[in-house]
Design an enzyme around this catalytic site. Structure first.
Site, PDB file in Angstrom:
ATOM      1  N   ARG A 191     -27.203  21.718 -34.080  1.00  0.00           N
ATOM      2  CA  ARG A 191     -26.713  22.332 -35.320  1.00  0.00           C
ATOM      3  C   ARG A 191     -27.805  22.545 -36.371  1.00  0.00           C
ATOM      4  NH1 ARG A 191     -22.521  20.121 -32.826  1.00  0.00           N
ATOM      5  NH2 ARG A 191     -24.187  18.773 -32.138  1.00  0.00           N
ATOM      6  N   THR A 192     -28.504  21.474 -36.720  1.00  0.00           N
ATOM      7  CA  THR A 192     -29.395  21.537 -37.884  1.00  0.00           C
ATOM      8  C   THR A 192     -30.540  22.514 -37.646  1.00  0.00           C
ATOM      9  OG1 THR A 192     -28.846  19.208 -38.181  1.00  0.00           O
ATOM     10  CG2 THR A 192     -30.628  20.095 -39.534  1.00  0.00           C
ATOM     11  N   LYS A 215     -49.746  15.172 -25.937  1.00  0.00           N
ATOM     12  CA  LYS A 215     -51.115  14.785 -25.551  1.00  0.00           C
ATOM     13  C   LYS A 215     -51.663  13.745 -26.504  1.00  0.00           C
ATOM     14  CE  LYS A 215     -52.063  19.568 -24.163  1.00  0.00           C
ATOM     15  NZ  LYS A 215     -52.793  20.770 -24.600  1.00  0.00           N
ATOM     16  N   ARG A 265     -37.458  16.938 -38.706  1.00  0.00           N
ATOM     17  CA  ARG A 265     -36.637  15.774 -38.317  1.00  0.00           C
ATOM     18  C   ARG A 265     -37.534  14.804 -37.578  1.00  0.00           C
ATOM     19  NH1 ARG A 265     -30.849  16.173 -35.341  1.00  0.00           N
ATOM     20  NH2 ARG A 265     -30.301  16.627 -37.497  1.00  0.00           N
ATOM     21  N   HIS A 282     -29.999  12.371 -44.386  1.00  0.00           N
ATOM     22  CA  HIS A 282     -29.825  13.691 -43.755  1.00  0.00           C
ATOM     23  C   HIS A 282     -29.196  14.560 -44.848  1.00  0.00           C
ATOM     24  CE1 HIS A 282     -29.081  16.885 -41.066  1.00  0.00           C
ATOM     25  NE2 HIS A 282     -28.460  16.257 -40.077  1.00  0.00           N
TER      26      HIS A 282
END
Ligand code: CP
Length: 313
Positions: free
Chosen positions: A59-60, A87, A109, A137
């Site tokens: 969603r976000t 890496k 995020r 959030h």
């Protein structure tokens, strides 16, 4: 009022009621744009936005990308799982590399609480927190608040129960910070093992009994059981959790007349919410998704210097 002095959006804890109202008000005409045949306005033409998600998202991330595209920004996504992060490239070097490519906004995020705050201090890009660990959030809470206000007509003085895994929930924290600024009575409901110590210091009341906690409320916000963060066996089994805390249609009847139900998604049907209730008429899950795009459009627009009076109501 505009966002000229705000470089980043890292949480609702430090956001004023006026700023929140401005975002929610601006999201109203943005929602009209989403409903149009041609979903495009030129507001962010020439601006660049990149999403960098160190944790999974449907969603976000997608709604930020669509929000940027509907506003005519150039959007890009760093696929962390196939990037040089694998890496061993550090967070600092990754962000510095992205910055050198010129985007104006970084949507991020990360599993570590505070990671977006660290990045924001070390980049000229505007940083939007799309979820950091168990901290905040903020755009989820903004879209929750928009959805509640749209359905109830106001946020002022509502009784809101947040149910489930409060301990691990950044959604709960941001909702508590946001709703409290509008005089809401916020309750948190869940097993004691999933309740943060001293949560009542945030001005909420805790309940361990589901029926007691949701009795007479206007809004129930059901949280996802975060299986990926359950390392310590905080409840015996998912079956037992469901037995005691899964929201079913009969629970809505215990709440106030016209009570509504929210869930940030993704849902664990049969664990925190029954399928019957997930698809019920008072459940706003699908509206929340649409509203998420509108709210993120509003936020991107305001953060890039747009003014509410520049867009038609
Ligand atoms: N509500 C929410 O943050 O969903 P995603 O994890 O799919 O972005």
């Amino acid at each position: 009022m505009n966002f000229e002095k705000r470089k980043d959006l890292l949480g609702l804890k430090d956001m004023s009621r006026e700023e929140i109202e401005l975002i929610l008000d601006t999201a109203v005409p943005m929602k009209d744009v989403i409903r149009r045949e041609i979903k495009k306005v030129p507001a962010l033409r020439g601006k660049g936005m990149i999403t960098v998600f160190y944790e999974n998202s449907t969603r976000t991330r997608t709604s930020f990308e669509l929000a940027g595209k509907y506003l005519s920004a150039d959007t890009s996504n760093l696929a962390v799982s196939t990037s040089s992060v694998q890496k061993g490239e550090s967070l600092k070097d990754t962000i510095q590399t992205i910055e050198m490519m010129g985007p104006d906004i970084l949507v991020m995020r990360h599993s570590m609480s505070g990671a977006p705050h660290y990045v924001a201090r070390n980049t000229r890009m505007r940083v939007i927190n799309a979820g950091d660990g168990t901290n905040e959030h903020p755009t989820q809470a903004l879209l929750d608040m928009f959805s509640i206000r749209e359905r109830k007509g106001t946020l002022e003085g509502l009784k809101v129960a947040i149910v489930g895994d409060i301990l691990h929930s950044r959604v709960a924290r941001s909702n508590i910070y946001g709703l409290s600024k509008f005089g809401c009575e916020v309750r948190v409901v869940g097993p004691s093992t999933l309740m943060p110590p001293e949560i009542e210091r945030l001005g909420v009341r805790q309940y361990f009994d589901l029926k007691e906690g949701i009795s007479g409320v206007d809004v129930i916000n059901v949280l996802r059981i975060q299986r990926e963060r359950q390392h310590a066996g905080l409840f015996p089994s998912l079956e037992e959790y469901a037995e005691l805390y899964m929201l079913r249609p009969e629970h809505l009847e215990l709440a106030g007349d016209g009570a509504i139900l929210l869930h940030p998604g993704p849902m664990n049907r049969g664990i925190e919410i029954s399928t019957e209730l997930a698809e019920g008429p008072n459940t706003l899950v699908n509206e929340q998704v649409t509203n998420g795009v509108a709210v993120r459009m509003a936020l991107l627009f305001l953060m890039m210097g747009g003014r509410r009076d520049e867009i038609a109501a």
